[in-house]
Each structure stands twice: as structure tokens, then as C-alpha cells.
Scaffold this active site. Sequence first.
Site, PDB file in Angstrom:
ATOM      1  N   GLU A 142      29.756  12.078  20.098  1.00  0.00           N
ATOM      2  CA  GLU A 142      29.987  12.736  18.739  1.00  0.00           C
ATOM      3  C   GLU A 142      29.538  14.327  18.344  1.00  0.00           C
ATOM      4  O   GLU A 142      29.805  15.229  17.729  1.00  0.00           O
ATOM      5  CB  GLU A 142      29.461  11.720  18.017  1.00  0.00           C
ATOM      6  CG  GLU A 142      30.269  10.641  18.084  1.00  0.00           C
ATOM      7  CD  GLU A 142      31.843  10.261  16.740  1.00  0.00           C
ATOM      8  OE1 GLU A 142      31.711  11.336  16.493  1.00  0.00           O
ATOM      9  OE2 GLU A 142      32.200   9.472  17.732  1.00  0.00           O
ATOM     10  N   HIS A 195      36.769  17.605  13.694  1.00  0.00           N
ATOM     11  CA  HIS A 195      35.711  16.462  13.952  1.00  0.00           C
ATOM     12  C   HIS A 195      36.938  16.065  15.077  1.00  0.00           C
ATOM     13  O   HIS A 195      36.405  15.692  16.515  1.00  0.00           O
ATOM     14  CB  HIS A 195      34.907  15.938  13.508  1.00  0.00           C
ATOM     15  CG  HIS A 195      34.399  14.485  14.149  1.00  0.00           C
ATOM     16  ND1 HIS A 195      32.714  14.710  14.858  1.00  0.00           N
ATOM     17  CD2 HIS A 195      34.676  13.981  14.567  1.00  0.00           C
ATOM     18  CE1 HIS A 195      32.884  13.778  15.122  1.00  0.00           C
ATOM     19  NE2 HIS A 195      33.801  13.056  15.264  1.00  0.00           N
ATOM     20  N   GLU A 196      37.882  15.181  14.691  1.00  0.00           N
ATOM     21  CA  GLU A 196      38.637  14.415  15.231  1.00  0.00           C
ATOM     22  C   GLU A 196      39.250  14.996  16.400  1.00  0.00           C
ATOM     23  O   GLU A 196      39.719  14.831  17.821  1.00  0.00           O
ATOM     24  CB  GLU A 196      39.712  13.574  14.667  1.00  0.00           C
ATOM     25  CG  GLU A 196      39.156  12.931  13.125  1.00  0.00           C
ATOM     26  CD  GLU A 196      38.425  11.498  13.692  1.00  0.00           C
ATOM     27  OE1 GLU A 196      38.825  10.867  15.338  1.00  0.00           O
ATOM     28  OE2 GLU A 196      37.360  11.492  13.696  1.00  0.00           O
ATOM     29  N   HIS A 231      37.175  15.192  20.014  1.00  0.00           N
ATOM     30  CA  HIS A 231      37.363  14.429  20.486  1.00  0.00           C
ATOM     31  C   HIS A 231      38.436  14.362  20.898  1.00  0.00           C
ATOM     32  O   HIS A 231      38.491  14.600  22.947  1.00  0.00           O
ATOM     33  CB  HIS A 231      37.467  12.947  20.316  1.00  0.00           C
ATOM     34  CG  HIS A 231      36.856  12.886  19.003  1.00  0.00           C
ATOM     35  ND1 HIS A 231      34.639  12.330  19.249  1.00  0.00           N
ATOM     36  CD2 HIS A 231      35.787  12.583  17.668  1.00  0.00           C
ATOM     37  CE1 HIS A 231      34.178  12.073  18.500  1.00  0.00           C
ATOM     38  NE2 HIS A 231      34.623  11.906  17.947  1.00  0.00           N
ATOM     39  N   ASP A 269      31.503  17.452  16.682  1.00  0.00           N
ATOM     40  CA  ASP A 269      30.658  17.587  15.860  1.00  0.00           C
ATOM     41  C   ASP A 269      30.816  19.880  16.495  1.00  0.00           C
ATOM     42  O   ASP A 269      30.881  20.022  15.478  1.00  0.00           O
ATOM     43  CB  ASP A 269      29.445  17.143  15.178  1.00  0.00           C
ATOM     44  CG  ASP A 269      29.486  16.195  14.639  1.00  0.00           C
ATOM     45  OD1 ASP A 269      30.493  15.636  14.550  1.00  0.00           O
ATOM     46  OD2 ASP A 269      28.570  15.462  14.581  1.00  0.00           O
TER      47      ASP A 269
HETATM   48 ZN   LIG Z   1      33.753  10.827  16.218  1.00  0.00          ZN
END
Ligand SMILES: [Zn+2]
Length: 414
Positions: free
Chosen positions: A345, A267-268, A271, A349
Amino acid sequence: MIAARLAAQLGLSALNRREVLRHAGNPPPAVAAMVDAETFRRSTDYTLAKNRFGVVSLIFEALVLALVLGSGILPWLFAHMAAWAPAAKWDDALFILAAAMLAGVPSLPFEWWETFRLEAKFGFNQTTPGLWVADRVKGAVLAVLIGFPLLWALLALVGWVGAAWWLWGFGLLFGFQLLMMVLYPRLILPLFNKLTPLPEGALRERLFALANRTGFQASTIEVMDGSKRSGHANAFFTGFGRFRRIVLLDTLINQLTEEETEAVLAHEVGHYRRGHVPKMLATSAALQFAGFYAVAWLAGSGWFNPGFGFPAGELAPAFLLFGFTSGLVTFWFGPLGNRVSRKHEFEADAFAREAMGGPGALVSALRKLAGKSLSNLTPHPLFSAVYYSHPALVERERALTAVAAAGGGGGKSE
Ligand SMILES: [Zn+2]
């Protein structure tokens, strides 16, 4: 404006409290599937306790702000300190620092209560009183060491470059911010936490394999001892380019399986790969640009400084007043910023689901983290729109599983 913001904040708190009470003991089916009944009950208690504490501290903070701005204490302090060195600007910089730090003193008891009563009551607090005090002393020393020269330079700019000072000031502050993105994890974070490279082993291999697979050139993955202060778990990355660093909190590693930790890291990475960092930097640059222009305009106006009891044309009071009052305006734009953040987000995801070959690991990681942090699983939509930078867990799961099913994932989701 203080009253208007407080009214909105208290109204949102009341809405959220009612929404949580409405679901207490009777969670919606989607939520009941996420956490067990005991965790749900405790998260309700925790949310309500935070809500009560929030109401008291919101009222207190509004009163303090009104008092700081309306009592005449700031102009009094400025009149005395400006006499120290009328020609130089260092006394003006000192004035801003002193006023900002003094204004933060009344909320210290609240911070204490939050840490040692509220968080402790629900088993989150790990901070000792000694560490708590040391953190605040270190923070104040850093504010003086970094803030003083920076403020001094900003205030002295007018003398060097004249009316265009705000443009240069913006450049100076933004450049400083970029520098801090690189220096912060190296110089400042270690003053508060211990960072160690993730030890050799299955988890490290797994995470580096993920980094390679997703085209994320990570030089190191570090573990931070977040557990010495709080039981809440997190992961983040700092810096950019080859200065990029991934930091996992030890609490995260302890609470999740290796596969779930990998999903959180994915997930990071999402980003990063979806370009959120430059987007956020550009937004922050635009806001700072507008902020500097506003300060220059307000300082030059005949009404802003005098309205608060300061002489017109003085830059230091305009900076300070802008700092104290800008939140009264930006509060109303919170939903806008959070909408962008929530979109990011969802994108991160979706990236993680792809990188992990399915939503399973991330869903179970998010469930575990929400349960361990006793997150509010039934926030009022208006409350979450204003305050939440992340979508509620229900929304994230729905997005994660919906597209997986539509993409022919095998129809495993119900
Ligand atoms: Zn996040």
C-alpha cells in the site's frame, strides 16, 4: 486451539475498544486535522457498535465451530452419504459441499443483523431484503455449479495418478484460479452487479490520460453499481495481461472530485506497476502448495481423521476438516501477511504521488473516503497489525507527505 484464537480475538477487541474510547471526544491533533468533529464522533460510534457486534459474533462462531467439529454430526453425515455411491467420488464431493453449506447457516442471522441493523443504523446499507436473499441464493447455486465439479475432480485424482495426487490437485486448483481471474469479472460479477463502461467525458479523458502516462494499458474502465448494496466506496482491478480491467464503484465517483478519483486510480495502477499482482499470486501459490501437501499428509496420518470420528485414509473428510481448522493456525500469521500488504500500500501510494505530481489529491481522497466510511482513525496498533491489510490513515498521510517534503517538494507540509 479454538479457545486460544477466541481469547486472542477478544483480547484484541478489548484493546481496540479501550483505545477508541480513550480518544473519543479528544482526537489526536493529526486526526483532528483529517475529519471534522462530527464525523470523528460518528466514526467512534460506528467503531464501537461494530466492536460490540464483533464480540458477540466471534463467540457465536467459535461455539458453532466447536459444535460442528465435536458433535459427531459430520461423521454421521459422511457415513450416510458415502453409502450412496461407494465406488465413485461424486458423493464425497457432495458431502463436502453439503457440510460446508450447512455450517454456514447458523451465521446467516448475524449477516442479516449486520446489514439491516448495524450498517443501516449508520446509513450505509442500501440492500433490500429481497436483494439480500437473492444474493445468497445465487451464491449457493454458484458454489454447487463451480464447487461440485472441481471437488469431484480433486477427489478423483487419487484414482488417476496415485500418491502424487496432491501435486496435480495443486496444479488443477491454481490453474482454475488463474482462469477465474479472467472469467470472474465477465461471468460472475455481472450476476450480482451491473458494470458499464465509464461514459465519455472529462473524467474518462482524465483517467485514460493517467493510464497512458503511467504505462498502464487499460482497454476499458468500468463503473460498478456498488451503491445498490452499500454506501462504502472502492476501486479495484481484476485479471492480468490484456484481460486487465479497472473497476470503479459508482460510490467512489460520487464521493470524490475528478482529480481525487484520478489519484485513487493512480494508486491502483501503482499496485500493478510495482509488480504486486505476480507477487501476491506467487505467495498464494506457495500457500496452496503447502495446503495440498498438508491435506495429503493429514489424510494419510493415523490420527487426524479418527480424531474427529472419521475413518483414516479418507480424503474428503480430511479436505473438509482442513477447511474448518486451517484458520485456527493461519490466524496467528495474519500480522505477517498484513505487513507485506501494508508495504504494498505504501509503495502504491508513493507511485500515485509521483504520477499525480504531489500528495495533495490522494491525501484529500483518502480523507474523504475515511470520513464517508466512518473508518476508525485511532485503532490500537496491535489490533491494526493483526487485522488491517491497509495502513491507518495517519500512517499513510505521514508517509505521503514526509517523502514529498524530503524530496524538495517546496516545504508545503507542516
Ligand atoms: Zn491499495
